[in-house]
Design an enzyme around this catalytic site. Structure first.
Site, short mmCIF file in Angstrom:
data_model
loop_
_atom_site.label_atom_id
_atom_site.label_comp_id
_atom_site.label_asym_id
_atom_site.label_seq_id
_atom_site.Cartn_x
_atom_site.Cartn_y
_atom_site.Cartn_z
N GLY A 32 0.92 -1.13 0.00
CA GLY A 32 0.00 0.00 0.00
C GLY A 32 0.95 1.17 0.00
O GLY A 32 1.77 1.27 0.89
N THR A 33 0.92 2.04 -0.93
CA THR A 33 2.13 2.77 -1.20
C THR A 33 1.88 4.11 -1.85
O THR A 33 0.74 4.47 -2.12
CB THR A 33 2.97 1.91 -2.17
OG1 THR A 33 4.31 2.26 -2.07
CG2 THR A 33 2.49 2.07 -3.58
N THR A 34 2.98 4.85 -2.07
CA THR A 34 2.90 6.00 -2.98
C THR A 34 4.07 5.89 -3.95
O THR A 34 5.21 5.77 -3.53
CB THR A 34 3.05 7.33 -2.22
OG1 THR A 34 2.25 7.27 -1.05
CG2 THR A 34 2.60 8.48 -3.09
N ASP A 49 7.87 5.41 -1.78
CA ASP A 49 8.10 5.35 -0.33
C ASP A 49 8.70 3.98 -0.03
O ASP A 49 9.09 3.26 -0.96
CB ASP A 49 6.78 5.56 0.43
CG ASP A 49 5.87 4.36 0.32
OD1 ASP A 49 5.48 3.80 1.36
OD2 ASP A 49 5.57 3.95 -0.82
N LYS A 65 10.96 -0.27 -3.72
CA LYS A 65 9.89 -0.52 -4.68
C LYS A 65 10.28 -0.12 -6.10
O LYS A 65 9.47 -0.29 -7.02
CB LYS A 65 8.63 0.25 -4.26
CG LYS A 65 8.16 -0.17 -2.89
CD LYS A 65 6.94 0.58 -2.45
CE LYS A 65 6.71 0.30 -0.98
NZ LYS A 65 5.63 1.06 -0.42
#
Lengths: 232, 280
Positions: A32-34, A49, A65
């Site tokens: 779950g990320t940006t 992130d 990532k």
């Protein structure tokens, strides 16, 4: 079981009394990320992130990532960690094979198409939102986004992941075409910082990568070095 | 054609042969339903740390089945290769079988190539397999070892995601264990410091988690070899049975005995000749 983790289910497990087998033993690992990528003249800047979560537990607070697919092509992964790692591995293999056959560096569009083919064909089974970015000789720096469902489109700037919802306004108002490399880096770092402040599933450090004809430069901005904003 | 040292992936798709049988068993018999047995889970604490050049992995000894302790002296550090060991949390059967299979494949590879396998190879094989089974194999593993490229610590999740980290804890007791590791981990610790750290992390897991307990096992892997210390620290609770629970034959009196002869009717008889005839 595998659940949609960008928007945590309303059946909240914070008050779960099944304490012997807590929530995160049943949930899938999600980035779950940006994630974000910006084109500039001569290359691309990519950022992400570093938080991977299993339910409410942070499984890895220093995740990388930004995954290399080829020498000058990277991808940012969001969604299920297992799915995106598997897709990235498969595409890396296919692109490497293709590049050897061609005897030249592959195009970013080729990499993006390979991602799109896999994400679309297996759309029911996969939970993966990917941004493919890189540099090639034909079209320079390019950013392609392949969100959940398997669409592919080229955009000058693209954000993804659960934290992206909080920064669309910032990105739309602050992006200017023809920014320099340093301006793009600052823009990306600020956008990611703002998203990490507001999104629970994003956090940790900011990882940046600049891809250009010269190669790849990677940086890390640690938590205490992130840009500061007045309200946060 | 698959070469002998290449992992042969199973026939694609799931094999659901037994599910119809299970449905019949569960819904079938007139006397009552037969409940499927619950898989035994290792509620567990496992942790690993990379120090200086090598790595340690540690875990506790408990295997639980719901709230019952199923195996008090369960060995959770599995041998994968002479230089690679794996700690398993999750469903006990899954971790056992997965690590056994991995170990066999890597042994074949070693024999064929004459080299010790690399940790990253073990991780990739595990990742491929677990991803193919889409989380149905409940194996949360910490894999670590030392090979020609250095020392590495990986975690592999049940859905097939991997993370490469310098220190790690998994299992139901990972929250307390992670707390200790986050507080005291430093890069380049020496052996005694690292052993104490991991030992304390597991101890925290045992104290704060109902699903972990008993002794602490320790496995130190270095370039020179492996030191498998079982147990490193024993449980302070030594259970002594208060009474003997064995009953002599004849303790329960037999009141009546009935023998019912089952009437069997020979319906069909076939004879199949075996090809054992010698030269005639």
């Amino acid at each position: 079981m595998a659940t949609m983790l960008q928007f945590p289910s309303s059946v909240s497990t914070l008050n779960d009394y099944n304490a012997l087998y807590p929530d995160w033993t049943q949930r899938e690992v999600s980035t779950g990320t940006t994630i974000m990528a910006v084109e500039f003249d001569g290359g691309v800047v990519m950022g992400a992130d570093s938080r991977t979560t299993t339910g409410a537990y942070i499984a890895n607070r220093v995740t990388d990532k930004l995954t290399p697919i080829h020498e000058r092509i990277f991808c940012c992964r969001s969604g299920s960690a297992a799915d995106t790692q598997a897709i990235a591995d498969a595409v890396t293999y296919q692109l490497g094979f293709h590049s050897i056959e061609l005897d030249e560096a592959p195009l970013v569009q080729t990499a993006a198409s390979l991602f799109r083919d896999m994400c679309y064909r297996y759309r029911e089974e996969l939970m993966a939102g990917i941004i493919v970015a890189g540099w090639d000789r034909r079209r320079g720096g390019q950013v392609y986004t392949v969100p959940v469902g398997g669409m592919m489109t080229r955009q000058p700037v693209s954000v993804g992941g659960s934290g992206s919802s909080y920064i669309y306004g910032f990105v739309d108002s602050n992006y200017k075409p023809a920014m320099s490399k340093e301006e793009c880096l600052k823009f990306t770092a600020e956008a990611l910082t703002l998203a990490m402040e507001r999104d629970g599933s994003s956090g940790g450090v900011v990882r940046l990568a600049v891809i250009s004809e010269q190669g790849v430069e990677r940086q890390v901005i640690l938590g205490n070095q992130l840009p500061k904003f007045s309200t946060v | 054609m698959a070469l002998s040292y290449v992992l042969e992936p199973a026939v694609s798709g799931f094999n659901f042969e037994n599910s119809t049988r299970n449905i019949v068993l569960e819904n079938g018999s007139e006397e009552g339903k037969i409940k499927a047995p619950k898989p035994m889970k290792t509620g567990t604490t496992i942790a690993g740390v990379v120090y200086k050049v090598t790595r340690i992995s540690k875990l506790d000894n408990l295997a639980t089945s719901d709230e019952v302790v199923a195996d008090k002296m369960c060995a959770k550090i599995h041998y994968i290769a002479p230089n690679i060991y794996c700690c398993g949390a999750g469903t006990a059967a899954d971790t056992e079988k997965t690590t056994d299979m991995l170990s066999s494949n890597l042994t074949i590879f070693s024999m064929n190539s004459g080299r010790n396998p690399r940790v990253v190879m073990a991780v990739n094989i595990l990742q491929d397999m677990l991803f193919r089974y889409r989380g149905m194999i409940g194996a949360h593993l910490i894999l670590g070892g030392v090979d020609c490229t250095g020392s590495h610590l990986y975690t592999v999740g049940p859905y097939g995601s991997i993370d490469k980290v310098p220190y790690l804890a998994m299992g139901s007791g990972k929250l307390p264990a992670m707390g200790i590791l986050e507080d005291r981990f430093k890069g380049n610790m020496d052996l005694e410091e690292a052993k104490a750290l991991v030992s304390d992390a597991i101890h925290a897991g045992i104290m704060s988690d109902l699903g972990s307990g008993n002794n602490i096992d320790l496995c130190v892997i270095t370039k020179e070899g492996v030191d498998y210390i079982r147990p490193h620290r024993e449980s302070i609770y030594n259970y002594k049975r208060q009474a003997k629970y064995k009953y002599k034959p004849g303790t329960t009196p037999v009141l009546t005995k009935t023998v019912n002869q089952l009437e069997l009717e020979l319906v069909h008889e076939t004879v199949q000749m075996m090809e054992t005839a010698g030269s005639s």
